[in-house]
Design a protein around this motif. Structure first.
Motif, PDB file in Angstrom:
ATOM      1  N   ARG A  85       0.823  -1.209   0.000  1.00  0.00           N
ATOM      2  CA  ARG A  85       0.000   0.000   0.000  1.00  0.00           C
ATOM      3  C   ARG A  85       0.864   1.269   0.000  1.00  0.00           C
ATOM      4  NH1 ARG A  85      -5.269   0.763   1.516  1.00  0.00           N
ATOM      5  NH2 ARG A  85      -5.361  -1.321   2.438  1.00  0.00           N
ATOM      6  N   GLU A  86       1.954   1.250   0.745  1.00  0.00           N
ATOM      7  CA  GLU A  86       2.798   2.435   0.881  1.00  0.00           C
ATOM      8  C   GLU A  86       3.907   2.508  -0.168  1.00  0.00           C
ATOM      9  OE1 GLU A  86       4.223   2.228   4.868  1.00  0.00           O
ATOM     10  OE2 GLU A  86       2.197   2.112   5.719  1.00  0.00           O
ATOM     11  N   GLY A  87       3.942   1.531  -1.064  1.00  0.00           N
ATOM     12  CA  GLY A  87       4.936   1.560  -2.128  1.00  0.00           C
ATOM     13  C   GLY A  87       6.341   1.199  -1.690  1.00  0.00           C
ATOM     14  N   ARG A  88       6.497   0.632  -0.497  1.00  0.00           N
ATOM     15  CA  ARG A  88       7.831   0.290  -0.003  1.00  0.00           C
ATOM     16  C   ARG A  88       8.366  -1.000  -0.621  1.00  0.00           C
ATOM     17  NH1 ARG A  88       7.739  -0.371   6.021  1.00  0.00           N
ATOM     18  NH2 ARG A  88       5.491  -0.734   5.833  1.00  0.00           N
ATOM     19  N   LEU A  89       7.475  -1.791  -1.214  1.00  0.00           N
ATOM     20  CA  LEU A  89       7.923  -3.056  -1.792  1.00  0.00           C
ATOM     21  C   LEU A  89       8.880  -2.813  -2.961  1.00  0.00           C
ATOM     22  CD1 LEU A  89       7.335  -6.039  -1.137  1.00  0.00           C
ATOM     23  CD2 LEU A  89       5.736  -6.046  -3.047  1.00  0.00           C
ATOM     24  N   GLU A  90       8.664  -1.708  -3.711  1.00  0.00           N
ATOM     25  CA  GLU A  90       9.524  -1.409  -4.854  1.00  0.00           C
ATOM     26  C   GLU A  90      10.975  -1.218  -4.440  1.00  0.00           C
ATOM     27  OE1 GLU A  90       6.511  -0.481  -4.451  1.00  0.00           O
ATOM     28  OE2 GLU A  90       5.461  -0.058  -6.326  1.00  0.00           O
ATOM     29  N   LEU A  92      12.502  -2.741  -2.152  1.00  0.00           N
ATOM     30  CA  LEU A  92      13.080  -4.052  -1.891  1.00  0.00           C
ATOM     31  C   LEU A  92      13.315  -4.828  -3.187  1.00  0.00           C
ATOM     32  CD1 LEU A  92      10.959  -5.171   1.212  1.00  0.00           C
ATOM     33  CD2 LEU A  92      13.110  -3.922   1.179  1.00  0.00           C
ATOM     34  N   LEU A  93      12.423  -4.629  -4.147  1.00  0.00           N
ATOM     35  CA  LEU A  93      12.524  -5.378  -5.402  1.00  0.00           C
ATOM     36  C   LEU A  93      13.757  -5.003  -6.216  1.00  0.00           C
ATOM     37  CD1 LEU A  93       8.771  -5.355  -6.499  1.00  0.00           C
ATOM     38  CD2 LEU A  93      10.149  -7.386  -6.004  1.00  0.00           C
ATOM     39  N   VAL A  94      14.233  -3.769  -6.068  1.00  0.00           N
ATOM     40  CA  VAL A  94      15.385  -3.335  -6.871  1.00  0.00           C
ATOM     41  C   VAL A  94      16.711  -3.763  -6.244  1.00  0.00           C
ATOM     42  CG1 VAL A  94      14.136  -1.369  -7.819  1.00  0.00           C
ATOM     43  CG2 VAL A  94      15.466  -1.069  -5.726  1.00  0.00           C
ATOM     44  N   ARG A  95      16.680  -4.313  -5.051  1.00  0.00           N
ATOM     45  CA  ARG A  95      17.913  -4.754  -4.404  1.00  0.00           C
ATOM     46  C   ARG A  95      18.309  -6.145  -4.885  1.00  0.00           C
ATOM     47  NH1 ARG A  95      16.381  -3.064   1.847  1.00  0.00           N
ATOM     48  NH2 ARG A  95      16.296  -0.790   1.494  1.00  0.00           N
ATOM     49  N   PRO A  96      19.604  -6.409  -4.989  1.00  0.00           N
ATOM     50  CA  PRO A  96      20.074  -7.714  -5.496  1.00  0.00           C
ATOM     51  C   PRO A  96      20.028  -8.814  -4.443  1.00  0.00           C
ATOM     52  CG  PRO A  96      21.949  -6.343  -4.943  1.00  0.00           C
ATOM     53  CD  PRO A  96      20.726  -5.484  -4.715  1.00  0.00           C
ATOM     54  N   THR A  97      18.914  -8.899  -3.737  1.00  0.00           N
ATOM     55  CA  THR A  97      18.717  -9.914  -2.712  1.00  0.00           C
ATOM     56  C   THR A  97      17.288 -10.420  -2.801  1.00  0.00           C
ATOM     57  OG1 THR A  97      20.233  -8.684  -1.267  1.00  0.00           O
ATOM     58  CG2 THR A  97      18.925 -10.394  -0.234  1.00  0.00           C
ATOM     59  N   SER A  98      17.076 -11.658  -2.421  1.00  0.00           N
ATOM     60  CA  SER A  98      15.737 -12.240  -2.458  1.00  0.00           C
ATOM     61  C   SER A  98      14.735 -11.362  -1.710  1.00  0.00           C
ATOM     62  CB  SER A  98      15.773 -13.636  -1.832  1.00  0.00           C
ATOM     63  OG  SER A  98      14.481 -14.088  -1.501  1.00  0.00           O
ATOM     64  N   LEU A  99      13.610 -11.099  -2.341  1.00  0.00           N
ATOM     65  CA  LEU A  99      12.563 -10.292  -1.699  1.00  0.00           C
ATOM     66  C   LEU A  99      12.081 -10.948  -0.420  1.00  0.00           C
ATOM     67  CD1 LEU A  99      10.449  -8.009  -1.645  1.00  0.00           C
ATOM     68  CD2 LEU A  99       8.997  -9.447  -3.112  1.00  0.00           C
ATOM     69  N   LEU A 100      11.876 -12.251  -0.457  1.00  0.00           N
ATOM     70  CA  LEU A 100      11.374 -12.952   0.717  1.00  0.00           C
ATOM     71  C   LEU A 100      12.367 -12.862   1.877  1.00  0.00           C
ATOM     72  CD1 LEU A 100       9.245 -14.691   2.055  1.00  0.00           C
ATOM     73  CD2 LEU A 100      10.298 -16.713   1.006  1.00  0.00           C
ATOM     74  N   LEU A 101      13.650 -13.023   1.602  1.00  0.00           N
ATOM     75  CA  LEU A 101      14.657 -12.920   2.651  1.00  0.00           C
ATOM     76  C   LEU A 101      14.687 -11.514   3.250  1.00  0.00           C
ATOM     77  CD1 LEU A 101      17.691 -14.966   1.302  1.00  0.00           C
ATOM     78  CD2 LEU A 101      16.215 -15.518   3.231  1.00  0.00           C
TER      79      LEU A 101
END
Length: 261
Positions: A85-90, A92-101
């Motif tokens: 909702r707050e757009g913070r997921l983006e 995390l997605l651009v980082r070279p690390t697993s999103l889930l981790l």
């Protein structure tokens, strides 16, 4: 990198010892308060769902310990709706690390060990009080059951988090399975109506977490549709759940197009 992130979170919490101790104690007291419900029920009725107080405590302790560890490791996925909702997921997605981790290590709360510690103590003490006739198979079952419970609850947390890729306001729906499953797993399943027992065994495998292993260990009678061999299914079902839910999670990540998408 994962070890560094987790280590930083742990050091940050342990650095404020008084606050950490208070948080740990609050979680322990919360677990103890929930146990009072079972104690009150069995104080007024010596047998509840085919189990006495010591036997029902084995169920509660095992469920509490498994959920406490799973909540500490994967409870952060409860915040998926706010990340989206707050757009913070983006970010995390651009980082070279697993999103889930990244999500799992975003806020490791050691205070949740208070619940796990209370549950483990209740589990071990109640097993001793029940006078279990220990065999190599029973020792293996008692040791593997908590691991299976952590896997099942962890998969439910991940499934709840994955739901937000399709339903933005699906937090309550996800909580119904996670926390509903936690409650069902902490009480003797024989006390539940047949439809609820079937749902939380064959759809959401909550009874596999604690009730079935505990019933077999203490020699309690099982209700219809449940057989002793199912007590061993917690670990394999947990593994299968993780495989299925990870596929759903991957599909959700690929589907995600942004906070406004």
């Amino acid at each position: 990198m994962v070890r560094t992130m987790i280590g930083a979170r742990i050091r940050a919490q342990a650095g404020y010892r008084s606050s950490f101790a208070a948080d740990l104690l609050s979680q322990l007291m919360l677990a103890a308060t929930e146990f009072v419900e079972i104690y009150v029920l069995l104080h007024n009725a010596p047998v509840f769902g085919g189990m006495n107080l010591a036997q029902a405590t084995v169920v509660y302790g095992l469920s509490c310990a498994a959920f406490g560890v799973a909540d500490m490791l994967f409870g952060q996925l409860d915040s998926m709706h706010s990340f989206i909702r707050e757009g913070r997921l983006e970010t995390l997605l651009v980082r070279p690390t697993s999103l889930l981790l990244q999500l799992v290590t975003a806020d490791v709360q050691l205070r949740r060990l208070g619940r796990a510690g209370f549950g483990l103590a209740a589990y071990l003490i109640a097993l001793a009080l029940c006078g279990v006739e220990w065999t190599p198979a029973f020792v293996a079952l008692a040791a593997l059951a908590p691991v299976g419970g952590v896997l099942i609850f962890g998969a439910l947390f991940l499934a709840s988090g994955s739901l937000h890729f399709w339903v933005l306001d699906g937090q309550q729906a996800g909580n119904a399975f996670v926390y509903g499953g936690r409650y069902v797993s902490s009480v003797p399943a024989s006390a539940l109506s047949t439809p609820i027992r079937v749902f939380f065994t064959f759809v959401v495998p909550a009874t596999l977490v604690a009730y079935l292993p505990a019933a077999v260990l203490v020699g309690a009678p099982l209700p219809s549709l449940l057989v002793p061999e199912m007590a061993w299914l917690g670990l394999p079902v947990g593994v299968v759940l993780w495989v299925v839910v990870l596929l759903i999670w991957r599909a959700g990540v690929h589907r995600y197009t942004g906070a406004g998408g």
